[in-house]
Design a protein around this motif. Structure first.
Motif, PDB file in Angstrom:
ATOM      1  N   GLY A  26      -7.631  -3.171  -2.920  1.00 51.86           N
ATOM      2  CA  GLY A  26      -6.349  -2.504  -2.744  1.00 51.86           C
ATOM      3  C   GLY A  26      -6.510  -1.145  -2.096  1.00 51.86           C
ATOM      4  N   GLY A  27      -5.391  -0.533  -1.679  1.00 50.93           N
ATOM      5  CA  GLY A  27      -5.435   0.791  -1.076  1.00 50.93           C
ATOM      6  C   GLY A  27      -5.450   0.742   0.442  1.00 50.93           C
ATOM      7  N   LEU A  28      -5.141   1.878   1.053  1.00 50.15           N
ATOM      8  CA  LEU A  28      -5.013   1.959   2.508  1.00 50.15           C
ATOM      9  C   LEU A  28      -6.340   1.772   3.227  1.00 50.15           C
ATOM     10  CD1 LEU A  28      -3.344   2.537   5.044  1.00 50.15           C
ATOM     11  CD2 LEU A  28      -3.724   4.985   4.643  1.00 50.15           C
ATOM     12  N   VAL A  81       0.824  -1.215   0.000  1.00 53.05           N
ATOM     13  CA  VAL A  81       0.000   0.000   0.000  1.00 53.05           C
ATOM     14  C   VAL A  81       0.857   1.262   0.000  1.00 53.05           C
ATOM     15  CG1 VAL A  81      -1.864   1.197   1.254  1.00 53.05           C
ATOM     16  CG2 VAL A  81      -1.820  -1.292   1.179  1.00 53.05           C
TER      17      VAL A  81
END
Length: 387
Positions: free
Chosen positions: A301-303, A245
């Protein structure tokens, strides 16, 4: 729990109230959670300090898993001859030493040795404190196992926040680990005098550890899958946030924090929920929530999806260890010891598998194994005849 097991349950020693005993056992759960969270949250820093590849990190975690396996005869002997109180004292005193040794490890082989010892001592404390928890629950006639495991989660959360805070002051790992060790020693020192002292021969009815069978076997598999998830989240969530990330060094430890917060909350209220809904429903729906939630986070996906997914895993997995260990206690002390040990092995051997898969593919695929283990809990739960 069997009649013979109940007959060996001690009363609080030296006139101390059962409340103090419960608090002392809870402190040990906090100690183990804080110990795990401390070194797990600094895996990225240890990787850089020792110049390790992702595969070598996997072998480092495997060393602790092998330590759990090799602890089998050590744990059996100590519990059989000295009792669970002594097991808690020995492991609680030595775990901080290993923590400092890991921080000061001059090279990879020494770090492997430290993690091997970590596995042995963590497994010993895990079995000892759970044995004390079952005894305290029986003597006090009050359900406390879920809250005890909640305190373990609180220990992981405290360690993650402590690690995140330490990075603002220093990047030196040994300073962080030394301060953590001092905290652990203090906690162990104040808790040991209030533990229940039992006759050594009362451990497992005077028997050595045995592999679980029947109901205990399925419980052991549930414990193993549950702690594969829990251990992998502790060991790999920070590295996933950092490498996959691209989170900062200050944000990366918060993966463990989000996971630990929801697990702590769910476990704190878990005793009441277990009485209302029953263990089978909690484990079935919890496994589905954790498995599906983490899978969705990895695909998106991603924080933000990662932190939400980690929180859902904590919520879904909260009931596994308390329900499984409580049910195992009803099968007798031998079953409890064996199931607890299988849980320790799962927690310490699961993370290396994530590392191996991540090395061959990606860390996202490795974390996919965590989601699979959670779904396995939902599949295995109906195999158990729950009381």
């Amino acid at each position: 729990m069997t009649t013979s097991t109940l007959s060996t349950m001690p009363s609080p020693a030296n006139g101390h109230s059962i409340r103090r005993t419960q608090l002392a056992v809870a402190t040990l759960f906090l100690v183990l959670g804080f110990n795990f969270g401390t070194w797990a949250s600094r895996i990225p820093a240890l990787k850089v300090q020792l110049g390790l590849s992702t595969a070598e990190v996997g072998f480092l975690l495997l060393a602790s898993g092998l330590g759990a396996v090799f602890s089998f005869p050590v744990t059996a002997t100590i519990l059989h001859r000295l009792g669970s109180k002594a097991a808690c004292l020995i492991s609680g005193a030595l775990l901080p030493v290993v923590l400092i040794g890991l921080a000061l490890a001059p090279n990879y082989p020494v770090a492997l040795l430290m993690m091997l010892l970590e596995g042995v001592l963590a497994s010993l404390l895990n079995v000892g404190m759970n044995a004390q928890g079952v005894q305290a629950e029986t003597v006090g006639k009050q359900a406390i196992m879920s809250r005890l495991h909640a305190v373990f989660s609180l220990g992981g959360l405290a360690a993650a926040l402590f690690a995140s805070g330490m990075t603002f002051f220093t990047d030196v790992i040994w300073v962080h680990f030394l301060l953590a060790a001092l905290i652990l020693w203090l906690a162990v020192a104040v808790s040991i005098p209030y533990l229940l002292a039992e006759k050594p021969q009362a451990q497992a009815g005077g028997k050595r550890f045995a592999l679980p069978e029947g109901v205990a076997l399925w419980l052991g598999l549930l414990a193993l899958c549950g702690t594969v998830v829990e251990g992998s989240m502790a060991d790999w969530s920070a590295l996933y946030l950092k490498d996959a990330v691209m989170a900062s060094a200050q944000i990366a430890p918060l993966g463990i924090a989000f996971f630990s917060i929801t697990m702590f909350i769910a476990r704190w209220f878990g005793d009441a929920w277990r009485m209302r809904f029953g263990a089978p429903k909690m484990l079935l729906w919890g496994g589905l929530l954790a498995g599906v939630g983490l899978s969705a986070a990895l695909l998106l996906g991603g924080l933000i999806p990662a932190l939400v997914g980690f929180a859902l895993v904590g919520l879904g997995m909260a009931a596994v260890s308390p329900c499984v260990y409580t049910q195992a206690a009803k099968q007798g002390a031998v079953a409890l010891a064996a199931v607890t040990t299988m849980g320790s092995i799962g927690a310490l051997m699961g993370p290396p598998m994530i590392g191996f898969v991540a090395h061959e593919t990606s860390l996202s695929w490795g974390m996919g194994l965590v989601a699979l283990a959670a779904l396995m809990i939902a599949a295995l739960t109906p195999r158990v005849k729950w009381d």
